[in-house]
Design a protein around this motif. Structure first.
Motif, PDB file in Angstrom:
ATOM      1  N   ASN A 291       0.798  -1.237   0.000  1.00  0.00           N
ATOM      2  CA  ASN A 291       0.000   0.000   0.000  1.00  0.00           C
ATOM      3  C   ASN A 291       0.827   1.282   0.000  1.00  0.00           C
ATOM      4  O   ASN A 291       0.259   2.380  -0.001  1.00  0.00           O
ATOM      5  N   ARG A 293       3.326   4.053  -1.835  1.00  0.00           N
ATOM      6  CA  ARG A 293       3.367   4.565  -3.197  1.00  0.00           C
ATOM      7  C   ARG A 293       4.814   4.801  -3.622  1.00  0.00           C
ATOM      8  O   ARG A 293       5.632   5.254  -2.820  1.00  0.00           O
ATOM      9  N   LYS A 304       0.811   2.393  -6.669  1.00  0.00           N
ATOM     10  CA  LYS A 304       0.658   1.815  -5.328  1.00  0.00           C
ATOM     11  C   LYS A 304       1.096   0.360  -5.353  1.00  0.00           C
ATOM     12  O   LYS A 304       0.696  -0.412  -6.218  1.00  0.00           O
TER      13      LYS A 304
END
Length: 892
Positions: A291, A293, A304
């Motif tokens: 999760n 980036r 992501k």
């Protein structure tokens, strides 16, 4: 059993009905300020509140609900894309919207000054260019298939959105003016929220990370490396406040944790504390990276991470459609390394796995070496103790530096140029607000031989002094979990230091070293083996055990060891991490804790000693400290721990007993104050503390109860007054007949952003500084107190809110009582920043929380993500303390 205090079942038999107050069914609200304090030496102060002139109080905010959908009719809920869409809407349809400026919260609410031409609108908004970050597209060269290439092209083309606006409510700004005059105003908080949204929107347009009312800019000068791939990011907090001196802007320095920006490889090296990337623990890395980036360096697009590839770049294949010489399309398997080589990108570490930045059923692989962590990504997992220490140390600012940063921020943000604030007639001063304060005298303490001890700048010591009520320690043992130290020498120095302080300590019953072969076992097994080895020792009735740990290892042993001792064997323990700096002061601090745990008393107030504390000494008074401790950030499966401590041995206010229970995760309100069982008995916290007070206070029931509550926000004040207080009343009534006691309820808040500075000195405000004018609430009864000395950094006062005062303290008596309760903390020789009962409740919750499945819940700052809990899952109960220690101050 307790003469004069019968269970209600007995009261019912003799016709006694529980007594109800006439106003018990009425909703309580926080009381108004009855008066201000007068005592103390006056001092000129500055506060980080900036006066706000409100010239356009006739303005009215109109609230509109916002719905954003993509062209395929899917709701768009991303905050980043929402702001872009609304900004484009304002540019495109300004005339249709009568040229109004918006205050948009980034989600589903939008505000204007005055109404829009109509109540409902629907607009089509076209964003000329969106990134992979905004629309969830694919990474260009990082995604080899033809279909992916088409998606990349689309991600750079126009994207259509449908935006619906619908009228929701009117919020008059004059409600703020009414609140400033002390009137109850229905919309005042809503209007302040709109003004705060204006501030947030301004910072969002500058690319800042928004965390509630704080904002953080992408500037490397604001970063503090905390190791482990985590950085502290310094930013600013801003919010509008109603005060007795008028509307003000509260501006303060704020800090949040972010993932350190830079190459992903560097992040993994520092996060796992390794030198060679090939030594990476990839399952652990996968959990940590999920999760987050990243930006790909070969095409400058953001993605992501959803996982890692199963194989290295040189071996991980995927199907790619290519055209042969006859223009026919065929599918071939190609490795990620080969694909990038065909794009003139030579991988230097093809032996590493790839980041998967695609969808669950459509993987999209990027080589790790081509990825950088995007800046300003919040890190929400728990910090290690070392990271916390580094954050505190490097975040400190002297008062003068903090004042400069805050003032520069107010001037640099140019709030007066904001169109919405201007249309409301809002002007913000550029100077810190001047405030009148008072410095209360420190209470005199009594130590051994009834000798008076007068604190100096919030501090005192036991040099050439004895403890007030020292205990005698006849049977004790030392247990060593692998700490490299001379146990005999440490025990001798502890005994010698105790002798000078009045504590008579016999030689330890035994010294037990851990077996070398046990050191590879789990903490629970190591504790079991140690107890088995020292079984004969612990069959002797020990006063307490002293436990030595290696530095950095104490946390994993404390839970299992204390659970065995406090729950099963009834033995008080003291944990120590031996160091090279174990001087007389070190041993004195250890002995203060040991003496308090074993029932002694190190010092007490002179007024307490002479039974002259106003209001409290004359009438039996129970003092409660209440707190709830929650699990680590990112863990939703760990029960919260509710702890309440109650004073005992009235008329003393320096001795306390704790009662602790578990409750649902992240729930702040305590739900076990009154806990009736099926048989009618009460198994709640308050009954336990009331009985203890009765038994230790000459069979006297409390006629007055003072409640100090920690950890609640202003929005929860009503629940404290109307839920928790009602539970306490029910617990009292359940115990039999008699008039209800009078209650005083006080909230203590440390998590706020008001700071106080001396106007005529660069130093922190002196201990005992109190402010109950200028920046306090325009109607409610609150005050700021800085009871402690601040030798480093900038002191943070505690904000006390008096919600109820049936006892009827004068402002001076209440403030002096609060200050005095900051001097009865038995663990230290300094005044503490918040009253001792609250500190004790926090300690009790933290220590008992270590009992909870320590082997399963132990967690560091790395590796684990959010765990959801089933709403129907039973909350595990804490083991109850052994009868021999349940009434002790085991938490010291």
């Amino acid at each position: 059993m307790y003469m004069g205090w019968m269970p209600d079942s007995m009261a019912a038999k003799i016709g006694g009905a529980v007594q109800l107050r006439k106003d018990d069914t009425m909703k309580r609200t926080p009381i108004a300020r009855p008066s201000v304090g007068r005592e103390g030496k006056h001092i000129r102060l500055l506060s980080n509140h900036f006066a706000v002139k409100l010239r356009g109080s006739d303005a009215v905010f109109y609230q509109y609900s916002v719905s954003i959908k993509s062209e395929d009719d899917k709701v768009v809920d991303g905050k980043g894309i929402g702001r872009k869409v609304i900004d484009k809407l304002l540019q495109t349809y300004s005339s249709e919207l009568a040229g109004k400026d918006f205050a948009y919260d980034g989600e589903k609410c939008l505000f204007t000054v005055g109404p829009l031409p109509q109540n409902n609108f629907e607009f089509t908004v076209i964003l000329e260019e969106t990134s992979a970050r905004a629309v969830g597209g694919s990474p260009g060269h990082g995604s080899p298939s033809q279909a992916d290439k088409k998606r990349v092209k689309r991600s750079h083309l126009a994207k259509k959105f449908v935006v619906a606006l619908s009228y929701a409510a009117k919020i008059p700004l004059k409600s703020v003016a009414l609140a400033l005059r002390g009137s109850e105003s229905e919309h005042a908080q809503d209007a302040l929220r709109v003004l705060d949204i204006v501030l947030r929107q301004q910072q969002a347009k500058r690319g800042c990370l928004l965390v509630r009312q704080s904002f953080f800019s992408d500037d490397s000068r604001n970063l503090v490396d905390l190791t482990g791939g985590v950085s502290g990011c310094r930013g600013l907090h801003s919010s509008f406040r109603t005060t007795i001196g008028g509307l003000s802007l509260n501006m303060d320095v704020s800090t949040t944790m972010i993932v350190t920006p830079g190459p992903v490889i560097n992040f993994l090296l520092t996060n796992q504390n390794i030198r060679d990337i090939r030594d990476t623990d990839w399952p652990r890395a996968k959990k940590m990276l999920k999760n987050l980036r990243v930006k790909a360096t070969h095409n400058n697009m953001e993605f992501k991470i959803i996982g890692l590839s199963d194989l290295a770049c040189s071996k991980q294949t995927f199907p790619m459609k290519v055209r042969n010489g006859s223009s026919e399309v065929q599918t071939v398997d190609i490795t990620v390394q080969e694909y990038f080589k065909s794009k003139q990108v030579e991988l230097t570490m093809p032996y590493l796995p790839c980041l998967d930045v695609g969808k669950p059923k459509r993987p999209n692989y990027l080589p790790i070496e081509l990825c950088h962590m995007v800046s300003l990504q919040r890190y929400t997992k728990a910090l290690s103790s070392q990271q916390r220490a580094t954050l505190v140390e490097k975040s400190r600012q002297k008062p003068q530096e903090r004042m400069r940063v805050i003032t520069d921020a107010v001037r640099g943000n140019r709030y007066d140029d904001d169109p919405i604030l201007s249309s409301c007639g809002i002007e913000i001063e550029k100077q810190l607000t001047r405030v009148d304060g008072r410095v209360l005298s420190a209470p005199t303490l009594v130590v051994g031989n009834s000798e008076d001890c007068i604190p100096n700048r919030g501090r005192w010591n036991y040099n050439n002094k004895r403890l007030l009520e020292p205990v005698r320690i006849e049977r004790w043992a030392i247990v060593n979990f692998s700490a490299r130290c001379d146990m005999s020498r440490i025990s001798r120095e502890l005994i010698n230091c105790g002798r000078t302080k009045g504590i008579n300590i016999e030689r330890p019953f035994t010294l037990v070293d851990e077996d070398i072969q046990a050191r590879r076992c789990s903490p629970v097994e190591r504790v079991e083996r140690m107890l088995k080895k020292s079984k004969q020792t612990f069959l002797v009735l020990l006063n307490f055990s002293c436990v030595f740990y290696q530095r950095g290892r104490i946390a994993i042993f404390t839970g299992p060891w204390k659970k065995k001792n406090l729950h099963e064997m009834g033995i008080v323990t003291q944990c120590i991490v031996p160091t090279n700096k174990m001087n007389d002061q070190y041993f004195t601090n250890v002995l203060l804790k040991i003496n308090a745990k074993l029932g002694g008393m190190n010092s007490k107030l002179a007024l307490e000693h002479r039974q002259m504390i106003p209001v409290v000494t004359q009438i039996p008074t129970l003092i409660l400290g209440m707190d709830v401790s929650h699990g680590s950030p990112g863990r939703a499966d760990i029960p919260s721990i509710a702890a309440v401590v109650g004073s005992r041995c009235w008329p003393l206010i320096s001795r306390y007993r704790a009662s602790v229970r578990t409750q649902s995760p992240k729930v702040e309100m305590i739900d076990s104050l009154f806990k009736p069982l099926d048989d009618g008995k009460d198994d709640g916290i308050i009954r336990e503390l009331l009985l203890d007070f009765y038994q230790t206070s000459q069979q006297r029931k409390p006629k007055q109860i003072i409640i100090f509550r920690d950890g609640v926000s202003e929005s929860q004040f009503s629940q404290v007054l109307n839920v928790e207080l009602n539970q306490i009343i029910k617990a009292y009534q359940n115990m039999g007949q008699g008039d209800l006691p009078k209650f005083t309820v006080i909230i203590a808040q440390k998590n706020h952003h008001t700071k106080l500075f001396q106007a005529d000195s660069p130093d922190n405000v002196p201990p005992g500084t109190v402010v109950d004018s200028g920046i306090v609430h325009p109607r409610q009864y609150d005050f700021y107190m800085c009871a402690h000395a601040g030798p480093i950094g900038t002191s943070r006062p505690t904000h006390y809110h008096v919600l109820l005062d049936e006892i009827g303290f004068s402002a001076d008596d209440l403030q002096k009582l609060v200050l005095s309760l900051s001097y009865v903390y038995q663990r230290s020789t300094t005044a503490i920043s918040v009253v001792a009962p609250i500190c004790y409740a926090h300690l009790a919750a933290a220590q008992m929380g270590q009992f909870m499945k320590f082997e399963e819940f132990a967690e560091t700052s790395s590796g684990s993500g959010v765990h959801s809990s089933s709403s129907s899952a039973a909350i595990p109960e804490l083991p109850r303390l052994h009868d021999d220690v349940c009434s002790s101050m085991f938490f010291c």
